[in-house]
Design a protein around this motif. Structure first.
Motif, PDB file in Angstrom:
ATOM      1  N   LEU A  76       0.832  -1.212   0.000  1.00 31.00           N
ATOM      2  CA  LEU A  76       0.000   0.000   0.000  1.00 31.00           C
ATOM      3  C   LEU A  76       0.863   1.257   0.000  1.00 31.00           C
ATOM      4  O   LEU A  76       0.514   2.269  -0.634  1.00 31.00           O
ATOM      5  CB  LEU A  76      -0.918  -0.010   1.223  1.00 31.00           C
ATOM      6  N   ASP A  77       2.010   1.216   0.713  1.00 31.00           N
ATOM      7  CA  ASP A  77       2.916   2.376   0.692  1.00 31.00           C
ATOM      8  C   ASP A  77       3.427   2.633  -0.718  1.00 31.00           C
ATOM      9  O   ASP A  77       3.526   3.786  -1.160  1.00 31.00           O
ATOM     10  CB  ASP A  77       4.092   2.132   1.644  1.00 31.00           C
ATOM     11  N   PHE A  78       3.763   1.558  -1.451  1.00 28.90           N
ATOM     12  CA  PHE A  78       4.268   1.723  -2.817  1.00 28.90           C
ATOM     13  C   PHE A  78       3.164   2.220  -3.754  1.00 28.90           C
ATOM     14  O   PHE A  78       3.389   3.091  -4.601  1.00 28.90           O
ATOM     15  CB  PHE A  78       4.851   0.406  -3.320  1.00 28.90           C
ATOM     16  N   ILE A  79       1.955   1.667  -3.588  1.00 24.96           N
ATOM     17  CA  ILE A  79       0.834   2.122  -4.426  1.00 24.96           C
ATOM     18  C   ILE A  79       0.520   3.586  -4.138  1.00 24.96           C
ATOM     19  O   ILE A  79       0.128   4.355  -5.024  1.00 24.96           O
ATOM     20  CB  ILE A  79      -0.394   1.230  -4.189  1.00 24.96           C
ATOM     21  N   GLY A  80       0.725   4.008  -2.875  1.00 27.56           N
ATOM     22  CA  GLY A  80       0.451   5.402  -2.532  1.00 27.56           C
ATOM     23  C   GLY A  80       1.326   6.387  -3.272  1.00 27.56           C
ATOM     24  O   GLY A  80       0.965   7.570  -3.396  1.00 27.56           O
ATOM     25  N   LEU A  81       2.481   5.937  -3.785  1.00 26.02           N
ATOM     26  CA  LEU A  81       3.330   6.838  -4.564  1.00 26.02           C
ATOM     27  C   LEU A  81       2.707   7.177  -5.911  1.00 26.02           C
ATOM     28  O   LEU A  81       3.089   8.160  -6.543  1.00 26.02           O
ATOM     29  CB  LEU A  81       4.710   6.202  -4.778  1.00 26.02           C
ATOM     30  N   TYR A  82       1.773   6.336  -6.376  1.00 30.21           N
ATOM     31  CA  TYR A  82       1.198   6.490  -7.722  1.00 30.21           C
ATOM     32  C   TYR A  82      -0.253   6.966  -7.622  1.00 30.21           C
ATOM     33  O   TYR A  82      -1.125   6.500  -8.363  1.00 30.21           O
ATOM     34  CB  TYR A  82       1.259   5.162  -8.476  1.00 30.21           C
ATOM     35  N   LYS A  83      -0.517   7.913  -6.723  1.00 25.03           N
ATOM     36  CA  LYS A  83      -1.887   8.417  -6.593  1.00 25.03           C
ATOM     37  C   LYS A  83      -2.345   9.101  -7.881  1.00 25.03           C
ATOM     38  O   LYS A  83      -3.463   8.889  -8.357  1.00 25.03           O
ATOM     39  CB  LYS A  83      -1.956   9.396  -5.421  1.00 25.03           C
ATOM     40  N   ARG A  84      -1.485   9.940  -8.454  1.00 24.84           N
ATOM     41  CA  ARG A  84      -1.877  10.655  -9.686  1.00 24.84           C
ATOM     42  C   ARG A  84      -2.094   9.681 -10.838  1.00 24.84           C
ATOM     43  O   ARG A  84      -3.033   9.823 -11.628  1.00 24.84           O
ATOM     44  CB  ARG A  84      -0.806  11.678 -10.043  1.00 24.84           C
ATOM     45  N   TYR A  88       9.176   0.071 -15.418  1.00 28.64           N
ATOM     46  CA  TYR A  88       9.056   0.512 -14.034  1.00 28.64           C
ATOM     47  C   TYR A  88       9.078   2.049 -14.000  1.00 28.64           C
ATOM     48  O   TYR A  88      10.026   2.662 -13.519  1.00 28.64           O
ATOM     49  CB  TYR A  88      10.187  -0.061 -13.171  1.00 28.64           C
ATOM     50  N   ALA A  89       8.028   2.639 -14.552  1.00 24.64           N
ATOM     51  CA  ALA A  89       7.970   4.101 -14.597  1.00 24.64           C
ATOM     52  C   ALA A  89       7.853   4.653 -13.175  1.00 24.64           C
ATOM     53  O   ALA A  89       7.016   4.214 -12.384  1.00 24.64           O
ATOM     54  CB  ALA A  89       6.798   4.569 -15.449  1.00 24.64           C
ATOM     55  N   LYS A  90       8.673   5.657 -12.843  1.00 25.50           N
ATOM     56  CA  LYS A  90       8.640   6.263 -11.512  1.00 25.50           C
ATOM     57  C   LYS A  90       7.427   7.185 -11.379  1.00 25.50           C
ATOM     58  O   LYS A  90       6.847   7.603 -12.392  1.00 25.50           O
ATOM     59  CB  LYS A  90       9.933   7.055 -11.275  1.00 25.50           C
ATOM     60  N   PRO A  91       7.000   7.507 -10.156  1.00 27.37           N
ATOM     61  CA  PRO A  91       5.852   8.414  -9.972  1.00 27.37           C
ATOM     62  C   PRO A  91       6.090   9.757 -10.659  1.00 27.37           C
ATOM     63  O   PRO A  91       7.190  10.302 -10.631  1.00 27.37           O
ATOM     64  CB  PRO A  91       5.767   8.563  -8.444  1.00 27.37           C
ATOM     65  N   TYR A 151      15.333   3.977  -8.060  1.00 25.03           N
ATOM     66  CA  TYR A 151      14.307   4.087  -7.030  1.00 25.03           C
ATOM     67  C   TYR A 151      14.964   4.210  -5.666  1.00 25.03           C
ATOM     68  O   TYR A 151      16.024   3.616  -5.414  1.00 25.03           O
ATOM     69  CB  TYR A 151      13.397   2.851  -7.040  1.00 25.03           C
ATOM     70  N   ASN A 152      14.339   4.951  -4.790  1.00 24.48           N
ATOM     71  CA  ASN A 152      14.767   5.036  -3.399  1.00 24.48           C
ATOM     72  C   ASN A 152      13.550   4.720  -2.545  1.00 24.48           C
ATOM     73  O   ASN A 152      12.784   5.590  -2.152  1.00 24.48           O
ATOM     74  CB  ASN A 152      15.315   6.425  -3.079  1.00 24.48           C
ATOM     75  N   PHE A 153      13.355   3.424  -2.264  1.00 21.86           N
ATOM     76  CA  PHE A 153      12.141   2.962  -1.585  1.00 21.86           C
ATOM     77  C   PHE A 153      12.536   1.958  -0.514  1.00 21.86           C
ATOM     78  O   PHE A 153      13.418   1.112  -0.722  1.00 21.86           O
ATOM     79  CB  PHE A 153      11.176   2.317  -2.592  1.00 21.86           C
ATOM     80  N   SER A 154      11.903   2.060   0.623  1.00 23.06           N
ATOM     81  CA  SER A 154      12.148   1.168   1.762  1.00 23.06           C
ATOM     82  C   SER A 154      13.603   1.215   2.211  1.00 23.06           C
ATOM     83  O   SER A 154      14.182   0.202   2.624  1.00 23.06           O
ATOM     84  CB  SER A 154      11.740  -0.269   1.426  1.00 23.06           C
ATOM     85  N   GLN A 192      17.554  -0.109  -9.165  1.00 18.84           N
ATOM     86  CA  GLN A 192      17.086   0.315 -10.483  1.00 18.84           C
ATOM     87  C   GLN A 192      15.574   0.149 -10.612  1.00 18.84           C
ATOM     88  O   GLN A 192      14.905   0.951 -11.241  1.00 18.84           O
ATOM     89  CB  GLN A 192      17.800  -0.469 -11.581  1.00 18.84           C
ATOM     90  N   TYR A 193      15.037  -0.921 -10.015  1.00 24.36           N
ATOM     91  CA  TYR A 193      13.593  -1.104  -9.993  1.00 24.36           C
ATOM     92  C   TYR A 193      13.185  -1.316  -8.535  1.00 24.36           C
ATOM     93  O   TYR A 193      13.987  -1.742  -7.703  1.00 24.36           O
ATOM     94  CB  TYR A 193      13.148  -2.283 -10.863  1.00 24.36           C
ATOM     95  N   PRO A 194      11.945  -1.025  -8.160  1.00 33.35           N
ATOM     96  CA  PRO A 194      11.555  -1.052  -6.741  1.00 33.35           C
ATOM     97  C   PRO A 194      11.558  -2.461  -6.179  1.00 33.35           C
ATOM     98  O   PRO A 194      11.135  -3.414  -6.842  1.00 33.35           O
ATOM     99  CB  PRO A 194      10.156  -0.437  -6.757  1.00 33.35           C
ATOM    100  N   HIS A 195      12.045  -2.577  -4.938  1.00 32.78           N
ATOM    101  CA  HIS A 195      12.002  -3.829  -4.185  1.00 32.78           C
ATOM    102  C   HIS A 195      11.024  -3.633  -3.028  1.00 32.78           C
ATOM    103  O   HIS A 195      11.292  -2.872  -2.099  1.00 32.78           O
ATOM    104  CB  HIS A 195      13.377  -4.185  -3.659  1.00 32.78           C
TER     105      HIS A 195
END
Length: 521
Positions: free
Chosen positions: A349-357, A408-411, A504-507, A512-515
């Motif tokens: 859900l945190d990752f999906i929240g990055l793609y609200k738009r 893996y398009a970024k937000p 990506y800078n996540f978690s 290069q792609y989100p983990h």
């Protein structure tokens, strides 16, 4: 008598004393406005006053009460009968605008006339060096003696007698008069404040006066009751006089009461001093809480209704609380099972929240793409767009230099839609692009594959190849060369830009792609 020659020390002392006297005299000379020889002149201009009898050289020139220069010369004008005054201003105030105003004023009732300047518009033309301020900009001056000369002889005599009697009346109370005049300003301010309060509450004041009149009228109409009140008051006072022993005991106990009261006040004072830091810290919270308390007044009816209904709720809670406690106790196994599930779902859900738009645009575009309707019927059709490029027309052993993909398009990727979307990786961007599209199969394996309309042309028999060549007209080949290949060869514009979108800078990881990983305990 000592006739010996003075020593070096005495000579030095005399020289130092003489120089100190000279320095002191020079300081006093400059302090009282004396000119200094060989001193450079500053910015000067002339002003013509109709009357300058009490103005002297080296008098002050002020702007808003601040000294800004000196009067350097005063010369009478025989033609006009006016006085031409030469003014020198300090460098930081020069030059003055041509629309400035000048007037003669007095520091005290005894004289000490100075020149008051009122600066005009700073954008106005300045008065040039040794220029003249226009006579229309000089305001007339009214001297105190001119005011007194307007009185006739009896009035002047009466005014003189009044001043002398005032001196006798004041006598040795000059300091008291000064104190009264000094307190006159605060008294006037307090009086004005009281009058303003009474003015704002004029209705209440009118009501008070009216009610006072009603009270006095009622007292005058009820003389019997007033007389009875006075008689009863006399009885009360007589009874009080007959109980002087009790009153004596009260006054005897009064010192003890005062002592206890003083002790209590001391304790209250110590408590106030100790509580003062806490109150000081609570003041910001109180200021922020004040609007909340004001808004709480609107909820007062609802709160009153709630409190009235609380008895029934309390009765129901006698059985409801044990049932709720049992429900929470039995829900513990379920909550224990939800914890691992939550650790797995929360990162998603945190990752999906990055793609609200992007999610909002997806649902909005889904609705828009399904609203197309055939005008001749009630059928809806789906709007689609198919890309047309070189890789749709043939198969290549490697990705072409025009290929732009991003799995893996970024937000916020679509904000770059107008200037070119960002790429997932850019290693192929400098590879060659075929120069021509043809429907002829290659006769020999080239170093760079030649695109054809159908990838099977490279493997089918020459007879089938000829049939395919007949199915694809030359006009279609020309259109493909113009609109597909022309985009990358320069005929129709350049190839899309190739810019790496970044990691990506996540978690807490940079990849290069989100983990997306499960969240730890």
């Amino acid at each position: 008598m000592n006739k010996s020659a003075p020593g070096v020390g005495r000579i030095a002392a005399m020289v130092i004393f003489a120089l100190s006297c000279f320095g002191l005299l020079l300081f006093l000379w400059l302090a009282f406005g004396g000119p200094v020889p060989l001193k450079p002149k500053g910015y000067r201009f002339e002003v013509s006053f109709p009357e300058a009898t009490t103005l002297a050289k080296e008098a002050d020139v002020r702007i808003s009460g601040v000294p800004v220069g000196k009067v350097k010369d005063i010369q009478p004008d025989k033609k006009t009968g006016r006085s031409d005054v030469t003014i020198q201003l300090d460098s930081q105030y020069a030059p003055i605008p041509s629309d400035s105003k000048a007037i003669l004023r007095q520091k005290t009732l005894l004289g000490e006339t100075y020149v008051e300047l009122t600066p005009g518009d700073k954008h106005a033309r300045p008065v040039r060096e040794n220029g003249r301020l226009a006579a229309s900009n000089v305001s007339p001056t009214v001297e105190l003696d001119e005011i007194l000369r307007t009185f006739d002889a009896p009035t002047r005599a009466a005014f003189q007698s009044w001043m002398q009697n005032q001196a006798l009346a004041i006598g040795n109370h000059g300091q008291d008069l000064n104190n009264a005049l000094g307190n006159l300003g605060p008294f006037a301010d307090d009086t004005a404040r009281i009058v303003d309060i009474l003015n704002t509450q004029s209705g209440a004041v009118k009501q008070l006066v009216s009610n006072t009149g009603v009270v006095f009228q009622a007292l005058s109409e009820r003389g019997t009751q007033l007389r009875s009140l006075i008689q009863n008051s006399n009885k009360v006072f007589a009874t009080t006089a007959s109980r002087d022993k009790e009153l004596k005991q009260i006054f005897v106990a009064l010192p003890t009461f005062q002592h206890e009261t003083q002790t209590t006040l001391d304790r209250v004072t110590r408590f106030a001093n100790n509580a003062n830091p806490l109150v000081t810290q609570l003041r910001p919270a109180a200021r922020q809480l004040s609007p909340t308390l004001k808004d709480l007044g609107a909820t007062a009816p609802d709160l009153e209704h709630l409190f009235r209904q609380l008895p029934a709720l309390i009765d129901a809670s006698k059985t409801g609380f044990p049932a709720a406690a049992q429900t929470l106790e039995e829900a513990r196994p379920l909550l224990a099972q939800l914890d691992p599930f939550g650790r797995q779902v929360t990162p998603i859900l945190d990752f999906i929240g990055l793609y609200k738009r992007e999610l909002t645009a997806f649902f909005a575009n889904t609705v828009a793409s399904t609203q197309a309707k055939d005008p001749g019927s009630s059928l809806h059709y789906l709007r689609t767009v198919n890309p047309l490029n070189l890789e749709n027309l043939a198969v290549y052993p490697r990705r072409l230099g025009t290929n732009r993909t991003n799995a893996y398009a970024k937000p916020g990727q679509f904000t770059h839609f107008m200037d070119g979307l960002l790429s997932y990786e850019t290693r192929h961007c400098n590879r060659a692009v075929p120069l021509t599209i043809t429907n002829q199969p290659p006769t020999a394996p080239p170093s760079t594959p030649v695109p054809v309309i159908n990838p099977l042309v490279n493997t089918i028999t020459p007879i089938i190849s000829q049939q395919i060549q007949q199915l694809v007209p030359q006009s279609l080949i020309d259109s493909l060369n113009k609109f597909v290949l022309g985009q990358v060869t320069g005929n129709g514009g350049g190839a899309p830009r190739c810019v790496y979108q970044g990691d990506y800078n996540f978690s807490g990881e940079k990849t290069q792609y989100p983990h997306v990983k499960a969240r730890g305990r």
